[in-house]
Design a protein around this motif. Structure first.
Motif, PDB file in Angstrom:
ATOM      1  N   LEU A 265       0.856  -1.188   0.000  1.00 53.31           N
ATOM      2  CA  LEU A 265       0.000   0.000   0.000  1.00 53.31           C
ATOM      3  C   LEU A 265       0.894   1.241   0.000  1.00 53.31           C
ATOM      4  N   GLY A 266       0.646   2.131  -0.916  1.00 54.68           N
ATOM      5  CA  GLY A 266       1.385   3.388  -0.951  1.00 54.68           C
ATOM      6  C   GLY A 266       0.602   4.462  -0.208  1.00 54.68           C
ATOM      7  N   LEU A 267       1.255   5.139   0.726  1.00 56.90           N
ATOM      8  CA  LEU A 267       0.609   6.239   1.434  1.00 56.90           C
ATOM      9  C   LEU A 267       1.251   7.521   0.903  1.00 56.90           C
ATOM     10  N   VAL A 268       0.451   8.304   0.181  1.00 56.43           N
ATOM     11  CA  VAL A 268       0.995   9.449  -0.546  1.00 56.43           C
ATOM     12  C   VAL A 268       0.503  10.749   0.062  1.00 56.43           C
ATOM     13  N   GLY A 269       1.325  11.751   0.047  1.00 55.77           N
ATOM     14  CA  GLY A 269       0.900  13.061   0.517  1.00 55.77           C
ATOM     15  C   GLY A 269       2.099  13.964   0.657  1.00 55.77           C
ATOM     16  N   GLU A 270       1.834  15.245   0.857  1.00 50.69           N
ATOM     17  CA  GLU A 270       2.936  16.200   0.952  1.00 50.69           C
ATOM     18  C   GLU A 270       3.446  16.312   2.383  1.00 50.69           C
ATOM     19  N   THR A 271       4.524  17.063   2.550  1.00 50.44           N
ATOM     20  CA  THR A 271       5.083  17.306   3.863  1.00 50.44           C
ATOM     21  C   THR A 271       3.991  17.770   4.815  1.00 50.44           C
ATOM     22  N   GLY A 272       3.924  17.153   5.994  1.00 47.13           N
ATOM     23  CA  GLY A 272       2.970  17.614   6.981  1.00 47.13           C
ATOM     24  C   GLY A 272       1.585  17.015   6.832  1.00 47.13           C
ATOM     25  N   ALA A 273       1.424  16.045   5.924  1.00 44.21           N
ATOM     26  CA  ALA A 273       0.108  15.449   5.729  1.00 44.21           C
ATOM     27  C   ALA A 273      -0.227  14.451   6.837  1.00 44.21           C
TER      28      ALA A 273
ATOM     29  N   ASP B 151      -4.570   1.247 -10.069  1.00 46.60           N
ATOM     30  CA  ASP B 151      -5.266   1.540 -11.326  1.00 46.60           C
ATOM     31  C   ASP B 151      -6.401   2.544 -11.092  1.00 46.60           C
ATOM     32  N   GLU B 152      -7.163   2.346 -10.025  1.00 48.60           N
ATOM     33  CA  GLU B 152      -8.277   3.252  -9.745  1.00 48.60           C
ATOM     34  C   GLU B 152      -7.792   4.677  -9.482  1.00 48.60           C
ATOM     35  N   VAL B 153      -6.785   4.794  -8.618  1.00 47.93           N
ATOM     36  CA  VAL B 153      -6.345   6.129  -8.233  1.00 47.93           C
ATOM     37  C   VAL B 153      -5.637   6.845  -9.392  1.00 47.93           C
ATOM     38  N   PHE B 154      -4.853   6.107 -10.180  1.00 49.09           N
ATOM     39  CA  PHE B 154      -4.108   6.743 -11.260  1.00 49.09           C
ATOM     40  C   PHE B 154      -4.978   6.966 -12.505  1.00 49.09           C
ATOM     41  N   ASN B 155      -5.826   5.998 -12.813  1.00 45.84           N
ATOM     42  CA  ASN B 155      -6.548   6.082 -14.082  1.00 45.84           C
ATOM     43  C   ASN B 155      -8.006   6.521 -13.939  1.00 45.84           C
ATOM     44  N   HIS B 156      -8.528   6.462 -12.718  1.00 44.03           N
ATOM     45  CA  HIS B 156      -9.911   6.910 -12.498  1.00 44.03           C
ATOM     46  C   HIS B 156      -9.952   7.765 -11.235  1.00 44.03           C
ATOM     47  N   THR B 157      -9.050   8.755 -11.183  1.00 49.85           N
ATOM     48  CA  THR B 157      -8.907   9.608 -10.011  1.00 49.85           C
ATOM     49  C   THR B 157     -10.246  10.197  -9.574  1.00 49.85           C
ATOM     50  N   LEU B 158     -10.469  10.215  -8.245  1.00 49.51           N
ATOM     51  CA  LEU B 158     -11.730  10.776  -7.767  1.00 49.51           C
ATOM     52  C   LEU B 158     -11.567  12.077  -6.982  1.00 49.51           C
TER      53      LEU B 158
ATOM     54  N   CYS C 144       3.397  -0.066  -6.058  1.00 52.90           N
ATOM     55  CA  CYS C 144       2.261  -0.280  -5.152  1.00 52.90           C
ATOM     56  C   CYS C 144       1.074  -0.978  -5.809  1.00 52.90           C
ATOM     57  N   ASP C 145       0.396  -1.810  -5.028  1.00 55.79           N
ATOM     58  CA  ASP C 145      -0.853  -2.424  -5.478  1.00 55.79           C
ATOM     59  C   ASP C 145      -2.015  -1.483  -5.203  1.00 55.79           C
ATOM     60  N   GLU C 146      -1.962  -0.854  -4.019  1.00 54.45           N
ATOM     61  CA  GLU C 146      -3.030   0.065  -3.625  1.00 54.45           C
ATOM     62  C   GLU C 146      -2.428   1.407  -3.230  1.00 54.45           C
ATOM     63  N   VAL C 147      -3.237   2.445  -3.284  1.00 58.52           N
ATOM     64  CA  VAL C 147      -2.768   3.784  -2.943  1.00 58.52           C
ATOM     65  C   VAL C 147      -3.765   4.465  -2.012  1.00 58.52           C
ATOM     66  N   ALA C 148      -3.255   5.065  -0.945  1.00 58.88           N
ATOM     67  CA  ALA C 148      -4.086   5.917  -0.105  1.00 58.88           C
ATOM     68  C   ALA C 148      -3.479   7.313  -0.135  1.00 58.88           C
ATOM     69  N   VAL C 149      -4.297   8.308  -0.413  1.00 61.41           N
ATOM     70  CA  VAL C 149      -3.801   9.682  -0.499  1.00 61.41           C
ATOM     71  C   VAL C 149      -4.189  10.412   0.779  1.00 61.41           C
ATOM     72  N   MET C 150      -3.197  11.046   1.408  1.00 59.77           N
ATOM     73  CA  MET C 150      -3.459  11.726   2.668  1.00 59.77           C
ATOM     74  C   MET C 150      -3.360  13.226   2.493  1.00 59.77           C
ATOM     75  N   TYR C 151      -4.257  13.946   3.162  1.00 62.67           N
ATOM     76  CA  TYR C 151      -4.180  15.403   3.133  1.00 62.67           C
ATOM     77  C   TYR C 151      -4.603  15.929   4.495  1.00 62.67           C
ATOM     78  N   ALA C 152      -3.772  16.762   5.087  1.00 64.42           N
ATOM     79  CA  ALA C 152      -4.060  17.382   6.383  1.00 64.42           C
ATOM     80  C   ALA C 152      -4.585  16.363   7.398  1.00 64.42           C
ATOM     81  N   GLY C 153      -3.899  15.225   7.481  1.00 66.12           N
ATOM     82  CA  GLY C 153      -4.223  14.260   8.526  1.00 66.12           C
ATOM     83  C   GLY C 153      -5.385  13.343   8.232  1.00 66.12           C
TER      84      GLY C 153
END
Lengths: 331, 324
Positions: free
Chosen positions: A38-46, A240-247, A222-231
């Protein structure tokens, strides 16, 4: 339903400082299945690293306080374990590798001894056997066993990170947490290490939480991706969902900010403004002030994660059934 | 193309910088030659230790080159005294990677931006200088209310904007940017890159853009030079380099970029073996040969020099014609 190695529910972590309360992690829930990366993605301080440290119950206290939530690792809630039990879990069930391989290694111990040390801490009594296993681990990560007598300063950055990975995997943990494992490395060495991580994931059946800010790295492993923002997790799905069918509009903003390798010279589309101060989070959706799709209601209430199949998103725009991100409407 | 037809602002000729180390001579920069046209951007890419930052510092003469020539605006500045250089520094500025360590923690934003103006006595009178500083803050997108804040109160993107404002304070013509966005998050990185591009258009700046990030360099540069162990191995216009990389090292380097694409259309990656060799006491052979898939005997006979393969596309590889 596949078996989960890790299940985090409603995690809340605050840093209580003299200046005020930093709300680093706000109600985070996610799980990692067997053998999944699982990839946990986000910017500094997320709040990515704080989330990871919580899994090991290593959030520095004070000022860090885990306010709420449960973290079930291999069937056990690590947040309720006493310190001596935690020591057993760390290294054996879950191991962590950090960004900077130089500071993670002991400069006055040979690399073989450092790997053997972690093996001996978790049950092996015979030093010879531990050293033999250490050499085996070195071979697994692509370093000749004959170099087990080397000290960290004799190795390059890429090789040091390989040693750190060997230490982390020496006790065969069920979950490996990697916090920006390749950020300090050159791109060609990064490619080698990512290849190694993928290979070891298959060989050892280890699940993995990969923390990174680099969407390219995520796409690579990564197989799965979770995007983090402000905690908070704002989007979670398969790669595939996050990259090709971004929500989520924030995820779209991240993709737009990347310099495109194919189109040159066009202006980049940055996300306007900055991430809100975690000491002073807005009442509603934390991304609303920067969001090109925001409507007044976004500022009133924090959006919950809603399910669209296996793909989750926290955005109120989807209350309108016809809502689509621009990224998706252009194909 | 002939150099005379172009408006060359900077020319670097056979630049060398060696450092004496206990183990021998360290060839940090070893015979680098290039030109940069006025108003254009040259990107220098390479991995840690390839000599790209040393090249940048030599151009500004922040370190003395061992040999070679640096010609700025038609004048050979290689042997300029530090006093003469000081005058010239108003025209040549640098933006550094880490905007935190390059700013004085005890200076407010206003003081930091005014400092170079006072230092070079460009404008006299406190009021005038502060007026200019406020203009600069507006140019780089810093709100006037920030004049009395200190660097630690600001985030990385704003700190880098101060770094850019300081560099612009002296109306430079040439700006050497050493990894200016590497420490920033992508959304902020995009803001800074857009700003730098817009400033180039408005002020006619010439950039030498030093970075390890190939996607940033492609976006930003007109021409790209790839460096390996102190030497240029390939130099070409940006699009050409990415579409038709000829040196085996460039090919591997491009293939190593992790692309943010999942599923379809993802090109196959080919990994580079081994790691960069030591730049100390280099033998007279191709410096890349030990990691190269196409190594043959000819690669051990002398160090290949850059040769023009097609117009403006230069490659330093003995086997380039066979491999094309």
């Amino acid at each position: 339903m596949k078996e989960n190695i890790l299940e985090i529910k409603d995690l809340v972590v605050h840093y209580e400082t003299d200046e005020g309360c930093v709300r680093a992690v706000n109600n985070v829930s996610f799980s990692i299945g067997k053998k999944t990366i699982l990839g946990l993605v986000g910017e500094t301080g997320a709040g990515k690293t704080t989330t990871a440290l919580s899994i090991l119950n290593l959030v520095p206290n004070p000022p860090g306080v885990i306010k709420n939530g449960s973290i079930i690792l291999n069937g056990v809630d690590v947040l309720t374990l006493p310190e001596n039990k935690l020591q057993e879990v760390r290294g054996k069930d879950v191991a962590m590798i950090f960004q900077d391989p130089m500071t993670a290694l002991n400069p006055v111990m040979t690399i073989g001894e450092q790997i053997a040390e972690s093996i001996m801490l978790h049950g092996e009594k015979d030093k010879e056997k531990a050293l033999a296993r250490a050499k085996e681990m070195l071979e697994h990560v692509g370093i000749a066993a004959s170099r087990s007598g080397d000290y960290p300063h004799q190795l390059s950055g890429g090789m040091r990170q390989r040693v750190v990975i060997a230490i982390a995997l020496a006790c065969n943990p069920r979950l490996l947490i990697a916090d920006e494992p390749t950020t300090a490395l050159d791109v060609t060495i990064q490619a080698q290490i990512l290849e190694l991580i993928k290979e070891l994931n298959r060989k050892f059946d280890t699940s993995m939480l990969l923390i990174t800010h680099d969407l390219g790295v995520v796409a690579e492993v990564c197989d799965e991706v979770a995007v983090m923002y402000a905690g908070r997790i704002v989007e979670w799905g398969t790669a595939d969902e996050v990259f090709n069918h971004t929500l989520h509009p924030y995820t779209e903003g991240l993709f737009n900010s990347l310099p495109n390798l194919r189109k040159r010279g066009e202006d980049l589309v940055p996300i306007k403004g900055m991430m809100p101060d975690p000491m002073n989070l807005p009442e509603g959706c934390a991304f609303a002030p920067r969001c090109p799709y925001a409507v007044p209601q976004c500022e009133k209430e924090v959006p919950e994660l809603i399910k669209r199949g296996t793909h989750l998103v926290a955005c109120r725009a989807y209350e309108d059934g016809n809502f689509k991100l621009r990224r998706n409407s252009n194909g | 193309m002939d150099n005379k037809e172009k408006d060359i602002l900077l020319e670097v000729r056979d630049l060398k910088k060696y450092f004496d180390t206990p183990k021998g001579k360290l060839h940090a920069v070893d015979g680098v030659t290039f030109t940069v046209e006025r108003g254009k951007t040259l990107g220098i890419v390479g991995e840690s230790g390839c000599g790209k930052s040393t090249t940048g510092r030599c151009i500004l003469k922040l370190i003395e080159p061992t040999s070679g020539k640096i010609i700025y605006n038609g004048e050979d500045i290689t042997n300029y005294s530090s006093r003469k250089m000081r005058k010239l520094r108003t025209e040549m500025q640098m933006i550094f990677q880490d905007p935190f360590s390059s700013l004085d923690p005890r200076q407010t934003v206003m003081q930091a931006i005014c400092e170079p103006i006072y230092e070079h006595k460009l404008i006299r009178g406190k009021k005038e200088v502060e007026k200019r500083a406020l203009e600069l803050m507006e140019t780089v997108g810093l709100a006037p209310r920030l004049i009395n804040t200190y660097p630690h109160e600001l985030d990385g993107g704003r700190r880098q904007r101060i770094g850019i404002a300081r560099a612009l304070a002296l109306n430079p013509k040439l700006v050497i940017c050493d990894e200016p966005v590497s420490a920033l998050d992508v959304s902020i990185q995009a803001q800074i890159l857009n700003l730098m591009k817009q400033l180039q258009k408005e002020l006619g700046l010439t950039y030498v853009f030093i970075t390890h990030d190939l996607s940033v360099v492609k976006y930003f540069s007109d021409e790209i030079a790839v460096m390996y162990l102190g030497q240029l191995v390939e130099k070409a216009p940006s699009d050409e380099l990415f579409e038709r990389p000829l040196h085996p090292y460039t090919q591997k380097l491009l293939s190593a970029i992790p692309l943010p694409i999942v599923g379809k259309k993802k090109p196959e990656r080919s990994l580079i073996k081994g790691e960069i060799t030591s730049p100390v006491n280099l033998p007279d052979e191709c410096r890349f040969n030990k990691r190269c898939d196409f190594r043959s005997e000819v690669c051990l006979k002398g160090n290949p020099q850059l040769q023009e393969i097609s117009p403006n596309h230069f490659v330093a590889c003995s086997r380039v014609h066979e491999l094309m």
